[in-house]
Structure formats: structure tokens, C-alpha cells
Design an enzyme around this catalytic site. Structure first.
Site, PDB file in Angstrom:
ATOM      1  CD  GLU A 176      45.178  37.014  47.677  1.00 12.47           C
ATOM      2  OE1 GLU A 176      44.750  37.256  48.815  1.00 12.47           O
ATOM      3  OE2 GLU A 176      44.899  37.713  46.683  1.00 12.47           O
ATOM      4  CE  LYS A 231      48.084  36.108  42.106  1.00 12.14           C
ATOM      5  NZ  LYS A 231      47.332  36.424  43.331  1.00 12.14           N
ATOM      6  CG  ASP A 277      41.646  37.998  43.185  1.00 15.17           C
ATOM      7  OD1 ASP A 277      42.597  38.766  42.922  1.00 15.17           O
ATOM      8  OD2 ASP A 277      41.436  37.542  44.330  1.00 15.17           O
ATOM      9  CB  SER A 278      42.928  42.802  40.305  1.00 17.22           C
ATOM     10  OG  SER A 278      43.517  42.266  39.142  1.00 17.22           O
ATOM     11  CD  GLU A 299      49.248  43.101  46.146  1.00 17.78           C
ATOM     12  OE1 GLU A 299      48.939  41.956  45.760  1.00 17.78           O
ATOM     13  OE2 GLU A 299      48.488  44.080  46.071  1.00 17.78           O
ATOM     14  CG  ASP A 312      44.483  35.623  41.476  1.00 19.19           C
ATOM     15  OD1 ASP A 312      45.181  34.890  42.189  1.00 19.19           O
ATOM     16  OD2 ASP A 312      44.420  36.865  41.603  1.00 19.19           O
TER      17      ASP A 312
HETATM   18  O1  KIV Z   1      44.689  39.967  41.149  1.00 22.48           O
HETATM   19  C1  KIV Z   1      45.737  40.556  40.845  1.00 22.48           C
HETATM   20  O2  KIV Z   1      45.785  41.406  39.939  1.00 22.48           O
HETATM   21  C2  KIV Z   1      46.942  40.222  41.602  1.00 22.48           C
HETATM   22  C3  KIV Z   1      48.185  40.986  41.305  1.00 22.48           C
HETATM   23  C4  KIV Z   1      48.112  42.343  41.855  1.00 22.48           C
HETATM   24  C5  KIV Z   1      49.385  40.264  41.763  1.00 22.48           C
HETATM   25  O3  KIV Z   1      46.903  39.362  42.429  1.00 22.48           O
END
Ligand code: KIV
Length: 287
Positions: A114, A112, A43-44, A181, A82
């Protein structure tokens, strides 16, 4: 060979796992050719490619668009999608429907999420629906408002203990691996040693079972004013190279150096024979 969830789990204590983010087709192709183990459609992308301030505003539909672009490349790395903020926080039915979109439409191999003990039911429900889950503990960017910013987590004995317990819990709930992280190296090392599933670190030192970085950080695809986090290492200077390439292109276009004959199509023999006639035709059309 396509890398699967059992393949990744089996790498623990044998080989260090490499994971990178990728958000589109060419990046996924490159990650696959480089024999990376896991692609995270993180999600980055909210910040890195959509220009948002944080990850909180990216939606399931936006993420799905990028997951599809990545899996269209048929990459060999395991593809993890994500789950964005609020796609797994409301109720379990919603969570399952959103995760299923990433698997059924996006063709991702896993998702994924969190968080630790707060995500107990979420992780359980996903695993029960046969969806492989990667956990994410420590500095979880979707909790940035609760954490008061992007702060290293688990720095006190009490907080390190909570992190450790969360890691054991999400392993027990069925996560096949987890991202650690922004945690002190010693804490990440103890967790990695205690777990049977692989840990993938980012800003967590060198003792985790794998490492992950954001692709654009690795490539240096960031303008000069952007300040990298302490854990980032740039392996290339693509932003500067891109600006230079675009300047060269502009200059050649303005100076009529591009395109050359080599970049242009020749006329067919037919048209060459009737060139005079063609010129007359043009005059007729213009008159
Ligand atoms: O969204 C992302 O890029 C991440 C990584 C930094 C692990 O969650």
C-alpha cells in the site's frame, strides 16, 4: 493455463480483469474453477477470517499460513500475497526477506504493498529483486489511523492530483498493476486512462481495468448485524444458508435422523457369521 504477470498486464484494454480475495484451499479451488484472473490473499483476512478489528495486527507468519493454503490448490489465477503492516515499513533488507517468504515458501506469484511516493524505495527494491509488485492507492486500510478512519480519498482537486501523481510514480517504479480503493469514479477513470498498467478498482466506479471484492462479501458470509460498505454487492446468502444447514444438522442428530444406514458402514460377512460369538466376546470384556 496458469495466469502470469505479463498475461494480466496484457489484458489492459482487451478484457476486464476479475480479482477476488481467497484465504484458503477450497476458496482458491473455486476461484480457479470460476476462471477468476487474480486471487489476492488480502490482509483483510485479519478481519474477515481472524476476527480482528482492522488489518494492522496480522503478521507475516499468519499471512504465510494462508498463502500456502491458497497455492496448495495450484490455482490458475495469478496469486498475489498482501504484505501486512510493518512487513515493509522498517528497512529494505527486512522488506525483501518478508516478500521472499511469500514467493519462496508461500509460492505466491507477486506481492501487494500500500502507498505511493512514501513507498518509492520499497517498490524499487522489490522489483530489483525480481518480485512483481501490485500497488494499492486511495483508501489504504493500513493507513486508517493517519486517515482518521476508512475515508474516501482524492475528493478535492489537490488530493486527486496527488493520487494521480502517485499512480504515475508507482507505474514508473515498476508495479505491474495497482488497486484503486475508495476513490471518486472520475478520478479512477482518469488514472486508468493515463496508465499503461491495469488498475483494479474497489469502490472506484466502473471505469477501472478490473474489479476486486472480498470473497466473503460476494458470498454474503457475514452475520446480519454486519453493515456492508457502499461498494459491496452480495451474490449469495451463505451466512444464512450456513445457519440453516447447521440447524437442520442439529435437529436431525437430536431426532436420530442422521446418520442413516446410507451414512454407516455395514459389518463384513465374517462378523455376520460369528455375530453370536461377538456378543459373547463383548460380555466377556465387560465382565
Ligand atoms: O486486503 C484486501 O482484501 C485488499 C483488497 C480490498 C484490495 O487489499
Amino acid at each position: 493455463m496458469k495466469k502470469t504477470v505479463p498475461y494480466i498486464v496484457n489484458l489492459k484494454n482487451k478484457e476486464i480483469i476479475s480479482m477476488v480475495t481467497a484465504y484458503d484451499y477450497p476458496s482458491a479451488k473455486a476461484a480457479s474453477e470460476a476462471d477468476i484472473d487474480i486471487i489476492l490473499v488480502g490482509d483483510s483476512l485479519a478481519q474477515v477470517v481472524l476476527g480482528h478489528e482492522d488489518t494492522l495486527s496480522v503478521t507475516v507468519e499468519e499471512m504465510l499460513h494462508h498463502v500456502k493454503a491458497v497455492t496448495n490448490a495450484k490455482p490458475k489465477p495469478l496469486v498475489v500475497a498482501d504484505m501486512p503492516y510493518m512487513s515493509y515499513h522498517v528497512d529494505l533488507a527486512d522488506t525483501l526477506r518478508n516478500a521472499a517468504k511469500f514467493i519462496q515458501i508461500g509460492k505466491a506469484d507477486a506481492v501487494k504493498v500500500e502507498g505511493g511516493s512514501k513507498r518509492r524505495e520499497t517498490i524499487q527494491a522489490l522489483v530489483n529483486a525480481e518480485i512483481p509488485v501490485m500497488g494499492h492507492l486511495g483508501l489504504t486500510p493500513q493507513s486508517k489511523n493517519m486517515m482518521g478512519g476508512y475515508k474516501v480519498q482524492g475528493k478535492t482537486l489537490e488530493l486527486a492530483k496527488k493520487l494521480f501523481e502517485d499512480a504515475l510514480l508507482i507505474q514508473e517504479l515498476g508495479c505491474f498493476s495497482m488497486v484503486l480503493e475508495g476513490v471518486p469514479s472520475i478520478v479512477a477513470e482518469s488514472i486508468s486512462e493515463a496508465l499503461e498498467i491495469p488498475t483494479i478498482g474497489i469502490g472506484a466506479g466502473k471505469s477501472t481495468d478490473g474489479q476486486v471484492l472480498v470473497l466473503h462479501d460476494i458470498l454474503g458470509m457475514k452475520s446480519k448485524e454486519y453493515v456492508d460498505a457502499k461498494f459491496v454487492k452480495r451474490y449469495s446468502k451463505q451466512y444464512e444458508d450456513t445457519v440453516e444447514a447447521l440447524k437442520s444438522y442439529k435437529s436431525e442428530v437430536q431426532n436420530k435422523k442422521f446418520p442413516t444406514e446410507n451414512h454407516s458402514y455395514a459389518m463384513g460377512a465374517d462378523l455376520q457369521e460369528s455375530l453370536e460369538e461377538w456378543k459373547k466376546e463383548i460380555k466377556k470384556i465387560l465382565s
